[in-house]
Write an enzyme that holds these catalytic residues in place. Sequence first.
Site, mmCIF file in Angstrom:
data_model
loop_
_atom_site.group_PDB
_atom_site.id
_atom_site.type_symbol
_atom_site.label_atom_id
_atom_site.label_comp_id
_atom_site.label_asym_id
_atom_site.label_seq_id
_atom_site.Cartn_x
_atom_site.Cartn_y
_atom_site.Cartn_z
ATOM 1 N N GLU A 246 32.057 21.390 45.311
ATOM 2 C CA GLU A 246 31.063 20.712 44.481
ATOM 3 C C GLU A 246 29.790 21.554 44.368
ATOM 4 O O GLU A 246 29.093 21.764 45.365
ATOM 5 C CB GLU A 246 30.723 19.357 45.098
ATOM 6 C CG GLU A 246 29.654 18.592 44.344
ATOM 7 C CD GLU A 246 29.287 17.294 45.032
ATOM 8 O OE1 GLU A 246 28.740 16.406 44.357
ATOM 9 O OE2 GLU A 246 29.548 17.164 46.255
ATOM 10 N N ASP B 212 29.702 17.066 39.531
ATOM 11 C CA ASP B 212 28.881 15.886 39.804
ATOM 12 C C ASP B 212 27.820 15.812 38.711
ATOM 13 O O ASP B 212 27.026 16.740 38.528
ATOM 14 C CB ASP B 212 28.234 16.023 41.189
ATOM 15 C CG ASP B 212 27.395 14.812 41.581
ATOM 16 O OD1 ASP B 212 26.505 14.426 40.810
ATOM 17 O OD2 ASP B 212 27.627 14.277 42.683
ATOM 18 N N ARG C 29 19.769 9.920 40.176
ATOM 19 C CA ARG C 29 20.723 9.704 41.256
ATOM 20 C C ARG C 29 20.963 8.214 41.542
ATOM 21 O O ARG C 29 21.486 7.852 42.593
ATOM 22 C CB ARG C 29 20.330 10.423 42.546
ATOM 23 C CG ARG C 29 21.564 10.805 43.367
ATOM 24 C CD ARG C 29 21.276 11.824 44.427
ATOM 25 N NE ARG C 29 22.524 12.443 44.878
ATOM 26 C CZ ARG C 29 22.592 13.478 45.694
ATOM 27 N NH1 ARG C 29 21.500 14.022 46.168
ATOM 28 N NH2 ARG C 29 23.766 13.968 46.049
ATOM 29 N N GLU D 278 29.268 8.037 42.773
ATOM 30 C CA GLU D 278 28.669 8.613 43.976
ATOM 31 C C GLU D 278 27.189 8.775 43.702
ATOM 32 O O GLU D 278 26.774 9.722 43.041
ATOM 33 C CB GLU D 278 29.329 9.954 44.325
ATOM 34 C CG GLU D 278 29.039 10.421 45.745
ATOM 35 C CD GLU D 278 28.142 11.644 45.821
ATOM 36 O OE1 GLU D 278 28.284 12.426 46.769
ATOM 37 O OE2 GLU D 278 27.272 11.792 44.934
#
Length: 270
Positions: free
Chosen positions: A148, A181, A213, A242
Amino acid sequence: MKFAVTTLSPLIEESVSISLFEGTFEERTRKISDAGYDGVELLVRDPSKLNLQQILFTIRKYSLTVAAIGSGLQSSMEGLTLSASESSQRQKAIQRARELISLGAQLGTKIVTIGSFRGKSGDLTLLTDTLASLAKDAEGFSIILAIEPLNRYESSLINTAKEAVNVINAIGSPNVGLLLDTFHMNIEEASWSETIKETKSSLVHVHLGDSNRLAPGLGHIDFETVLTSLAKIGYSGWVSSEHLALPNPDKAGIFGAQTIRPILNQIQCL
């Protein structure tokens, strides 16, 4: 595409900022199923302490599957990183990675994520060699190590999709792939669709978090474009919520599902 959410594995008492849903492991699993997710991405600390049969029983009871094993707690709680310059510390991290690989195989997933577990800084060549060695372990368990890219404020090792693909190509193993991500992409990439298109052959897992986020829908990321771009390249793997568990773990997990599930349903009807 299949839809998952990050949550803690059993026996972890500490609060973790990206563990979604509250309660016992069974209570969280029930809530995850009720919210419309297909699976769980388990955040694991010490694999040796887990009752695997109980985990599988609970997950199957609520018609879910294990999407991935998240390794981030190895750095945040255990102080282990795969890029550690000190050999004995690095070997401890490698051994833990092997345990996570074995755990993933036993729980029926194909993915073990490698995000913050790699470390905030260090020698990229050393990290690449370490991942290449672990790829051989992963091959024996049919597990893929999903690298990632993290934004520049969280790590100096592998910030962009291109940098991750370069490492993946250098290793040259089918058991190492790319995890994109959306939160980190929002900082480091110029285009959702172009990055997804350019990394088609390496992409094995996707994390969904908004620009701040928070849960998808609470920032400015265009998730319809992201998910449509994934569909256009024929991506059929997991997309996993996530993100920060704010304003609380239940509301964050439910809100993310309410944003993403309708888009996935629409795409799958096209």
